[in-house]
Design an enzyme around this catalytic site. Structure first.
Site, PDB file in Angstrom:
ATOM      1  N   HIS A  54      48.238 -28.034  -5.067  1.00  0.00           N
ATOM      2  CA  HIS A  54      46.890 -28.602  -4.890  1.00  0.00           C
ATOM      3  C   HIS A  54      46.914 -30.085  -5.255  1.00  0.00           C
ATOM      4  CE1 HIS A  54      42.620 -29.190  -5.609  1.00  0.00           C
ATOM      5  NE2 HIS A  54      42.310 -27.914  -5.585  1.00  0.00           N
ATOM      6  N   GLU A  72      46.321 -30.611   0.288  1.00  0.00           N
ATOM      7  CA  GLU A  72      47.035 -29.546  -0.418  1.00  0.00           C
ATOM      8  C   GLU A  72      47.920 -28.762   0.556  1.00  0.00           C
ATOM      9  OE1 GLU A  72      43.944 -27.258  -2.413  1.00  0.00           O
ATOM     10  OE2 GLU A  72      42.655 -29.019  -2.341  1.00  0.00           O
TER      11      GLU A  72
HETATM   12  C1  BG6 Z   1      39.879 -26.947  -3.484  1.00  0.00           C
HETATM   13  C2  BG6 Z   1      38.900 -25.975  -2.903  1.00  0.00           C
HETATM   14  O1  BG6 Z   1      41.163 -26.581  -3.100  1.00  0.00           O
HETATM   15  O2  BG6 Z   1      39.787 -26.897  -4.906  1.00  0.00           O
HETATM   16  C3  BG6 Z   1      37.497 -26.334  -3.376  1.00  0.00           C
HETATM   17  O3  BG6 Z   1      38.997 -26.010  -1.491  1.00  0.00           O
HETATM   18  C4  BG6 Z   1      37.449 -26.390  -4.889  1.00  0.00           C
HETATM   19  O4  BG6 Z   1      36.585 -25.370  -2.871  1.00  0.00           O
HETATM   20  C5  BG6 Z   1      38.527 -27.324  -5.384  1.00  0.00           C
HETATM   21  O5  BG6 Z   1      36.162 -26.828  -5.292  1.00  0.00           O
HETATM   22  C6  BG6 Z   1      38.606 -27.439  -6.903  1.00  0.00           C
HETATM   23  O6  BG6 Z   1      38.745 -26.185  -7.491  1.00  0.00           O
HETATM   24  P1  BG6 Z   1      38.730 -26.043  -9.059  1.00  0.00           P
HETATM   25  O7  BG6 Z   1      38.769 -24.556  -9.334  1.00  0.00           O
HETATM   26  O8  BG6 Z   1      39.950 -26.739  -9.579  1.00  0.00           O
HETATM   27  O9  BG6 Z   1      37.458 -26.685  -9.549  1.00  0.00           O
END
Ligand code: BG6
Length: 294
Positions: A160, A264
């Site tokens: 990510h 990502e």
């Molecule tokens: C992204 C998602 O990959 O991660 C989003 O597509 C999400 O929907 C974002 O808000 C952040 O996620 P987190 O759990 O780290 O707040």
């Protein structure tokens, strides 16, 4: 968790250090480039090629707490991406980013500096998971899943990555033209086709599906482009929270959406992985920066 007060030198290019919140990380060096790999979540937090600005972004409001994910860098989402498929009590994006990983291997050769971590065996039944960080003229991250059980293993995953940019309205992402995406912000998660490069003027949360294409983040104000290539990945997630969601997230500064973009490398949505017993799957992300826009 044991706390260390002093650095542990593994080799002349790899040092184990104590970071924010007493979380330990490996500092890797290669020909003037530097990268940081936290044991918490096997989280790559920092990458800086020789003589260049940092490439990965992290929030000034991030928690550095062994019970919470770090906001920025490259969180590992595994064995599910997003919400758990049927248990809303489970943490978003899986357990890997909330667990302290163990070192398994180090190497410093003429070609690269590499550190490999593994998820402790007791954390997840019937699977073994390793993350290898290789620093050379580029940065490579490989997340390897082995099905150690005797039935099929089904999972989704993402590396990510949060990239540092100068100013989101000036940035475009190329490489996903004509690809199909799920708009995660639409109540019906509607399907669309990308027309032209991606640009940003509002909250964006998309899963590009069935695509192995490379992407490039083009950042004219910073005079650089970030090239992202991947292996064994059929989804690319593109995310920027924009104004309102930035304000809602406790570990994200109100105006930090201006200086980051997530692109990502994933297998998620319809690109779920089914791994037969004894089989191995390795998701790889490669990041290469060019200062070519002066
Ligand atoms: C992204 C998602 O990959 O991660 C989003 O597509 C999400 O929907 C974002 O808000 C952040 O996620 P987190 O759990 O780290 O707040």
């Amino acid at each position: 968790m044991t706390t260390i007060s002093e650095e542990v030198i593994i080799s002349d290019r790899i040092t184990l250090k104590n970071g924010s919140g007493d979380l330990r990380y490996f500092e890797l060096r290669f020909n003037g480039a530097e990268a940081h790999l936290y044991l918490h979540g096997a989280h790559v937090l920092h990458y800086q090629p020789a003589g260049q600005a940092p490439v990965l972004w992290h929030s000034q409001a991030s928690a550095f707490d062994s019970k919470k994910p770090i906001r920025g860098g490259i969180p590992v989402c595994w064995p599910w991406f997003g919400a758990h498929p049927n248990d809303p009590e489970q943490p978003a994006h899986g357990i890997a980013r909330l667990t302290e990983w163990e070192p398994v291997n180090y190497s410093a050769t003429e070609a690269a500096t590499t550190v490999t971590l593994r998820l402790p065996a007791h954390c997840y039944p019937n699977a073994s998971l390793q993350l290898s960080l290789e620093l050379s003229e580029q940065l490579s991250v490989t997340l390897t899943t082995v099905n150690t059980g005797d039935t099929d293993l089904r999972f989704t995953e993402a590396l990510h990555s949060y990239f540092a940019i100068q100013d989101i309205p000036a940035v475009t992402v190329t490489g996903l033209e004509e690809q199909h995406y799920i708009n995660q912000l639409a109540p019906d998660a509607s399907l669309h086709t990308q027309t032209g490069p991606i640009s940003f003027a509002e909250e964006t949360d998309r899963i590009y599906t069935d695509t192995a294409h490379d992407c490039t983040i083009i950042d004219p104000p910073l005079h650089r482009s970030i090239h992202i290539s991947k292996k064994n990945s059929l989804s690319t997630v593109v995310w920027n929270p924009w104004i309102d969601k930035s304000k809602r997230m406790p570990d994200f500064g109100d105006s930090e959406y201006l200086e980051m973009i997530c692109v990502e490398s994933a297998n998620c949505g319809p690109n779920l992985i089914t791994l037969a017993p004894g089989k191995t799957h390795a998701l790889q992300l490669n990041i290469h920066v060019k200062n070519n826009m002066k």
